[in-house]
Design an enzyme around this catalytic site. Structure first.
Site, PDB file in Angstrom:
ATOM      1  CD  GLU A   1     -46.862 -54.493  37.618  1.00 51.23           C
ATOM      2  OE1 GLU A   1     -46.988 -53.800  38.644  1.00 51.23           O
ATOM      3  OE2 GLU A   1     -47.409 -55.580  37.462  1.00 51.23           O
TER       4      GLU A   1
ATOM      5  N   GLY B   1     -52.900 -57.178  31.145  1.00 52.48           N
ATOM      6  CA  GLY B   1     -53.686 -58.335  31.570  1.00 52.48           C
ATOM      7  C   GLY B   1     -53.757 -58.345  33.072  1.00 52.48           C
TER       8      GLY B   1
ATOM      9  N   GLY C   1     -49.999 -64.273  33.072  1.00 51.77           N
ATOM     10  CA  GLY C   1     -48.867 -64.870  32.363  1.00 51.77           C
ATOM     11  C   GLY C   1     -47.878 -63.838  31.827  1.00 51.77           C
ATOM     12  CE  LYS C   2     -49.573 -58.170  33.766  1.00 48.82           C
ATOM     13  NZ  LYS C   2     -50.460 -58.948  34.659  1.00 48.82           N
TER      14      LYS C   2
ATOM     15  CG  ASN D   1     -52.344 -58.677  39.599  1.00 47.32           C
ATOM     16  OD1 ASN D   1     -51.639 -57.982  38.859  1.00 47.32           O
ATOM     17  ND2 ASN D   1     -52.866 -58.224  40.708  1.00 47.32           N
TER      18      ASN D   1
END
Lengths: 272, 286
Positions: B171, B38, B43-44, B40
């Site tokens: 990440e 998704g 809501g990740k 930036n």
């Protein structure tokens, strides 16, 4: 004339690690160069040498044909803007406005109206128009990276070094970054970009420098570099996905993009 | 067995004007390797923060709905107790550094020391992990004197060593070169084979395509797609959510547009080589 020139530059860290050996490199005004290579190849060391954060053990670093030896980092930084790999190493002000105008306000070299004009221009390019009063630390990592890019844009240096600007960027941020690269090129700025994103290189650069073991092992167009498998192997890099696929299925020509792939496929006899 | 279960979860950080997660429903089975994608601020990371209990326990803010991890009600469980179940690898590896240890070896031991693991076992586990991640040569280095790539490997090691059943990895490869990225994905793949559950936030979509079983697409605090990687990552609608498709999928869509009868849109080089290669042979005498 060269915007930046490294002549026979060597550098060894105090702990004895020989990071660069007899490096020769130059970049002209308005030229965009991508620097690729594995972690530890010497990319960031080379970047730090160009703006005086590190000083060469041997050789010369010239900015606008002037030797930088004996000049302060502050003096070199007016001509060479460096965007750090980690934005948090760089940001030290409470608002975006204060942060990105810091150097200009400190130098008193720029009229207030001109500062405001540059702030507007830079924030618009970075997709942060109107965010002057926001605290950089209330933003995401990716936005903080753009704050540091704006700081450098505001100084309008002749050379810009971007250290891994693609890390952690989504599609929209990637496009913004690509716009900024174009903007800098149009202004005649020399841009050196360190990156691990080969697709980003294919889309945006005509010249690619490959570093390995503290030296430049190849310097050429993306097509030359990404189809030189020996160079890629030595640098522990891989071909861009589309090139790798073309090679795998034996498509003729040195394909780099989806467009070229489609053309090569048509040309190879398949009627579409 | 479901090891993570979110029901109708909405959450807002205290500093935020609008909800950061909206009515999220998510069930994760033990041993799954899920990638969260998704744009930036979709809501990740907040999703990770809710699963590890930091939202709301650490960040405060308002959470509604229910969150269960390994059968524990997260809202009623302290972060310290959850840390046995859930390991979190920070987005910015430089932030993960404890700042209190003088060598990489001690840094990686730090979490185990805090959990009160016997000394002998700490040595064994740290030795195993630094060899696994190929960072044994960094053992005596100061944690603050690492390159971005080295720092990221150390951050990953200091979580893997705790052997949590669930790994949240935000990440992990942003600072890594292509080979380093490949290594990290292979490590996650290996952990999956050991039965670990992994939730990975990642922008490198071509790698996600190669390794993840299931992909969750988030946008504006909601889960807007959830399904098998092959299905989610071949859908051009992703572009509207600010997420790129794998290079081979973009190529496949283009070739299909030009009239090539591709049955499936490939998401990896292996798939593309098979499907496009087969068509070439059918084309006759190429």
């Amino acid at each position: 004339m060269k915007a930046l020139e490294l002549k026979g530059v060597s550098f060894t860290y105090p702990n004895g690690f020989k990071a660069l050996g007899k490096l020769d490199f130059s970049i002209a005004p308005g030229e965009k160069v991508a620097v690729i290579g594995e972690n530890g190849a010497g990319k960031t060391t080379m970047a730090k040498l160009t703006n005086g954060l590190l000083r060469p053990g041997a050789g010369q670093v010239l900015v606008n044909s002037e030797d930088t030896a004996g000049k302060t980092v502050a003096a070199i930084s007016r001509h060479v803007g460096y965007v750090f790999q980690n934005p948090d190493d760089q940001i030290c002000n409470q608002t975006i406005y204060k942060e990105i105008t810091y150097t200009l306000r400190y130098n008193k070299s720029c009229a207030p109206e001109e500062i405001d004009r540059r702030v507007k221009e830079a924030l618009a390019l970075a997709g942060m128009a109107g965010m002057e009063e926001v605290n950089p630390y209330d933003l995401s990592f990716s936005h903080r990276k753009f704050v540091t890019i704006c700081s450098v844009l505001l100084q309008e240096p002749e050379v810009v070094l971007l250290d891994e600007p693609t890390a952690g960027q989504d599609l929209a941020c990637m496009r913004r970054l690509e716009n900024i690269l174009d903007h800098l090129q149009k202004k005649g700025t020399a841009v050196l970009t360190i990156t691990h994103d080969m697709e980003f290189v294919v889309r945006n650069f005509q010249r690619v420098v490959v570093m390995a073991h503290g030296g430049i092992i190849s310097d050429g167009t993306p097509r030359e570099i990404f189809w030189n498998l020996d160079v890629l192997r030595e640098a522990a890099l891989h071909q861009p996905y589309i090139s790798a696929l073309a090679r795998r299925i034996g498509l003729p020509g040195k394909v780099l993009t989806a467009e070229e792939f489609a053309a090569a496929l048509r040309g190879s006899g398949r009627t579409l | 067995m479901a090891c993570i279960e979110l029901k109708q979860v909405s959450y807002r950080y205290p500093t935020s004007k609008t909800a950061n997660l909206k009515e999220v429903n998510l069930t994760v089975e033990s041993g799954e390797f899920i990638a969260v994608i998704g744009r930036n601020e979709a809501g990740k990371t907040t999703l990770c923060n809710v699963i590890r209990g930091f939202a709301p326990h650490f960040y405060q803010g308002k959470l509604s709905g229910s969150v269960h991890v390994n059968g524990k009600d997260v809202l009623r469980t302290e972060i310290g107790d959850l840390s046995w179940d859930v390991g979190y690898v920070f987005q910015n590896p430089f932030n993960q550094n404890s700042g209190v240890k003088a060598t990489v070896y001690e840094e990686i031991s730090y979490g185990l020391e805090n959990l009160g693991i016997p000394r002998r076992e700490i040595f064994d586990r740290v030795d195993e992990v630094i060899n696994l991640l190929g960072i044994a040569y960094l053992a005596d280095k100061h944690p603050m004197k690492l390159s971005g790539g080295q720092c990221q490997r150390v951050a990953l090691a200091s979580i893997i060593v705790m052997e949590p059943a669930i790994l949240l990895i935000d990440e992990p490869t942003s600072q890594l070169d292509p080979k380093g990225t490949e290594d990290v994905f292979k490590i996650i793949d290996m952990l999956k084979k050991k039965g670990k559950t992994t939730i990975l936030v990642e922008h490198k979509i071509d790698r996600v395509a190669e390794y993840a079983d299931r992909v969750i697409l988030m946008d504006e605090g909601r889960i807007v797609r959830d399904g098998p990687a092959a299905q989610i990552l071949s859908d051009p609608a992703l572009l509207e959510y600010g997420v790129t498709l794998p290079q081979t999928a973009l190529l496949g869509l283009r070739l299909r547009e030009e009239g090539l009868p591709l049955e499936r849109i490939p998401i990896t080089i292996d798939q593309a080589a098979v499907s496009i290669g087969a068509l070439r042979k059918e084309g006759g005498g190429i």
